[in-house]
Every structure is written in structure tokens, then in C-alpha cells.
Scaffold this motif. Structure first.
Motif, PDB file in Angstrom:
ATOM      1  N   ASP A  31      57.658  83.294  -0.536  1.00  0.00           N
ATOM      2  CA  ASP A  31      58.009  84.428   0.328  1.00  0.00           C
ATOM      3  C   ASP A  31      59.299  85.092  -0.148  1.00  0.00           C
ATOM      4  O   ASP A  31      59.401  86.330  -0.172  1.00  0.00           O
ATOM      5  N   ILE A  54      59.684  89.008  -1.400  1.00  0.00           N
ATOM      6  CA  ILE A  54      60.670  89.909  -0.788  1.00  0.00           C
ATOM      7  C   ILE A  54      61.647  90.410  -1.841  1.00  0.00           C
ATOM      8  O   ILE A  54      62.008  91.595  -1.874  1.00  0.00           O
ATOM      9  N   ASP A  70      60.042  93.164  -3.962  1.00  0.00           N
ATOM     10  CA  ASP A  70      60.052  94.451  -3.269  1.00  0.00           C
ATOM     11  C   ASP A  70      61.451  95.067  -3.264  1.00  0.00           C
ATOM     12  O   ASP A  70      61.611  96.277  -3.464  1.00  0.00           O
ATOM     13  N   THR A  71      62.462  94.233  -3.042  1.00  0.00           N
ATOM     14  CA  THR A  71      63.838  94.736  -2.933  1.00  0.00           C
ATOM     15  C   THR A  71      64.359  95.213  -4.278  1.00  0.00           C
ATOM     16  O   THR A  71      64.967  96.287  -4.382  1.00  0.00           O
ATOM     17  N   GLU A  80      70.623  91.202   1.978  1.00  0.00           N
ATOM     18  CA  GLU A  80      69.432  91.914   2.427  1.00  0.00           C
ATOM     19  C   GLU A  80      68.185  91.064   2.224  1.00  0.00           C
ATOM     20  O   GLU A  80      67.311  90.983   3.101  1.00  0.00           O
ATOM     21  N   ILE A  81      68.075  90.436   1.056  1.00  0.00           N
ATOM     22  CA  ILE A  81      66.913  89.594   0.774  1.00  0.00           C
ATOM     23  C   ILE A  81      66.855  88.434   1.767  1.00  0.00           C
ATOM     24  O   ILE A  81      65.794  88.106   2.308  1.00  0.00           O
ATOM     25  N   GLU A 105      68.156  88.285   4.796  1.00  0.00           N
ATOM     26  CA  GLU A 105      67.839  88.767   6.137  1.00  0.00           C
ATOM     27  C   GLU A 105      66.341  89.024   6.287  1.00  0.00           C
ATOM     28  O   GLU A 105      65.727  88.654   7.296  1.00  0.00           O
ATOM     29  N   ARG A 106      65.749  89.650   5.295  1.00  0.00           N
ATOM     30  CA  ARG A 106      64.312  89.927   5.358  1.00  0.00           C
ATOM     31  C   ARG A 106      63.491  88.639   5.345  1.00  0.00           C
ATOM     32  O   ARG A 106      62.389  88.593   5.887  1.00  0.00           O
ATOM     33  N   ALA A 107      64.023  87.595   4.687  1.00  0.00           N
ATOM     34  CA  ALA A 107      63.317  86.314   4.614  1.00  0.00           C
ATOM     35  C   ALA A 107      63.592  85.430   5.818  1.00  0.00           C
ATOM     36  O   ALA A 107      63.002  84.345   5.935  1.00  0.00           O
ATOM     37  N   GLY A 108      64.489  85.879   6.710  1.00  0.00           N
ATOM     38  CA  GLY A 108      64.840  85.069   7.868  1.00  0.00           C
ATOM     39  C   GLY A 108      65.704  83.879   7.519  1.00  0.00           C
ATOM     40  O   GLY A 108      65.653  82.837   8.186  1.00  0.00           O
ATOM     41  N   GLN A 129      72.211  83.586   3.256  1.00  0.00           N
ATOM     42  CA  GLN A 129      72.348  83.668   1.800  1.00  0.00           C
ATOM     43  C   GLN A 129      72.343  82.272   1.185  1.00  0.00           C
ATOM     44  O   GLN A 129      71.756  82.055   0.123  1.00  0.00           O
TER      45      GLN A 129
END
Length: 215
Positions: free
Chosen positions: A26, A30, A33-34, A47-48, A50-53, A56
Motif C-alpha cells: 500500500d 501511494i 501516485d505521489t 504526505e505519503i 498521511e495518505r497511508a494512515g 513518517q
């Protein structure tokens, strides 16, 4: 095309549980895409994550660094291409037809095309972590296309330089078509244009074999 082994180059962690392997994949999806949307330099681990839940630190648990995450994304792209190529790389005209098929298939996978277009252009900047990857990739692809043209046209060793020049033209056309297609997909048929260029180059390199073929 793989890159040469670099000895101490770090590798992603190998997850043991199915859930951890799914989470790692996953993160890769992500990140792909980013990076495709923002490039490597403008994309952030925050950002990556956060999108992955994840935090860092959670992303770094799997990939250790942003540069390693990028390398892993590119290797995932290569594995996808290799799986579609099959057990053995086609030779001669079959490989040239494979290039046309690849251009046709690329019209159905915008994300991967965007990733390649953005990162290959960005990799020419100083100290970019994908610079070696793309340099090696172009070297390998140039050799493959050159070999295919030499075999298809029955060229001698003395003509290999011309075949290499033609291979550079094929690669340049395919890359340039991707950029045009991303900007205006309705106006660009990547497969048809790639086929036209390859057909024209074959007729130029070996007119006795290919004169009269329709472009």
C-alpha cells in the motif's frame, strides 16, 4: 532493465506477516501516485505517510529512507514490465513489435506513464537518487533495441553504429509521445506513431528487406 549490484546499497525490510506485506505494498502504491504527481523533490514523506494512515516513522520502518522508497517504486515498475514481457525477452522483429505493444498498453496505465515521465526528466538534476537508475535503464534499452534492429535488418558489425542511432531515435520518440499523450491524450496514438517510426527506420536501414511496407 536492472541496475548493477552496488554492494552496500540498502534494501527495504522484508515483512513477515501478510498484513505487513499488504501495508508495504500500500505504501508503494501511494508513493508511486505521489511521486508521479509531484516528482521526487516536491513529494514529502509526511504526505505519503498521511495518505497511508501512518507516521513518517512508520513509513521509514519499511523503507528506511525516502530515496529507498523511490528506488523500490521504480523496481516495482520494472517487475510489472518484466511480468508482462514473459519468461524470455523476444528478439529481432518480435522485440520491435513488443515496443509497439508496450506503447499501446501504456495508454491504459496513466499512473505508471506519468511516474516515468516525471522522474526521468527530474533525474537529470544534480544528485537525484534515480539518476543512476535511469542512466542504466537507457543504456540497457538502447542495447536491446540496437540488437533487435541489427538482427531484423541483417546488418553487419560495421553498421551497428547506424542501428544504435536508430535505437536512440526509437527511444526518444516513445518518451516524447508519452509526454504529449499525458498533456493531450485525445490527440496522440502512441502505438500508431511508434509503429510508424519503427517501420520507417527498418525501411531506411534495410530497404532490400522492408521497402514497400505500409507505414
Amino acid at each position: 532493465m536492472g541496475r548493477p549490484a552496488r554492494g552496500a546499497e540498502p534494501k527495504p525490510r522484508t515483512p513477515r506477516s501478510p498484513e505487513a506485506r499488504r501495508r508495504q505494498r500500500d505504501i508503494l502504491d501511494i508513493a508511486m501516485d505521489t511521486f508521479a504527481a509531484r516528482g521526487y523533490n516536491n513529494a514529502s514523506l509526511a504526505e505519503i505517510a498521511e495518505r497511508a494512515g501512518l507516521t513518517q516513522a512508520g513509513v521509514l520502518h519499511y523503507f528506511r529512507s525516502k530515496a529507498l522508497l523511490l528506488t523500490s517504486v521504480l523496481e516495482l515498475r520494472d517487475r510489472t514490465d518484466i511480468e508482462q514481457l514473459g519468461a524470455e525477452r523476444p528478439q529481432g522483429l518480435a522485440f520491435l513489435r513488443h515496443l509497439v505493444d508496450t506503447a499501446r498498453r501504456n495508454a491504459e496505465r496513466e499512473g505508471i506513464v506519468r511516474l516515468y515521465a516525471v522522474l526521468s526528466a527530474e533525474s537529470v538534476t544534480d544528485d537525484h537518487p534515480a539518476q543512476t537508475y535511469f542512466r542504466d535503464r537507457y543504456t540497457g534499452l538502447r542495447d536491446f533495441v540496437t540488437d533487435a534492429l541489427v538482427e531484423s535488418c541483417g546488418l553487419s558489425g560495421a553498421d551497428r553504429g547506424r542501428a544504435r542511432d536508430a535505437a536512440n531515435a526509437v527511444i526518444a520518440v516513445m518518451d516524447g509521445l508519452q509526454v504529449q499523450w499525458l498533456l493531450d491524450p485525445g490527440s496522440v496514438d502512441m502505438a500508431a506513431s511508434t509503429d510508424l517510426v519503427i517501420t520507417s527506420l527498418l525501411a531506411t536501414l534495410a530497404p532490400d528487406r522492408f521497402t514497400g511496407r505500409d507505414g
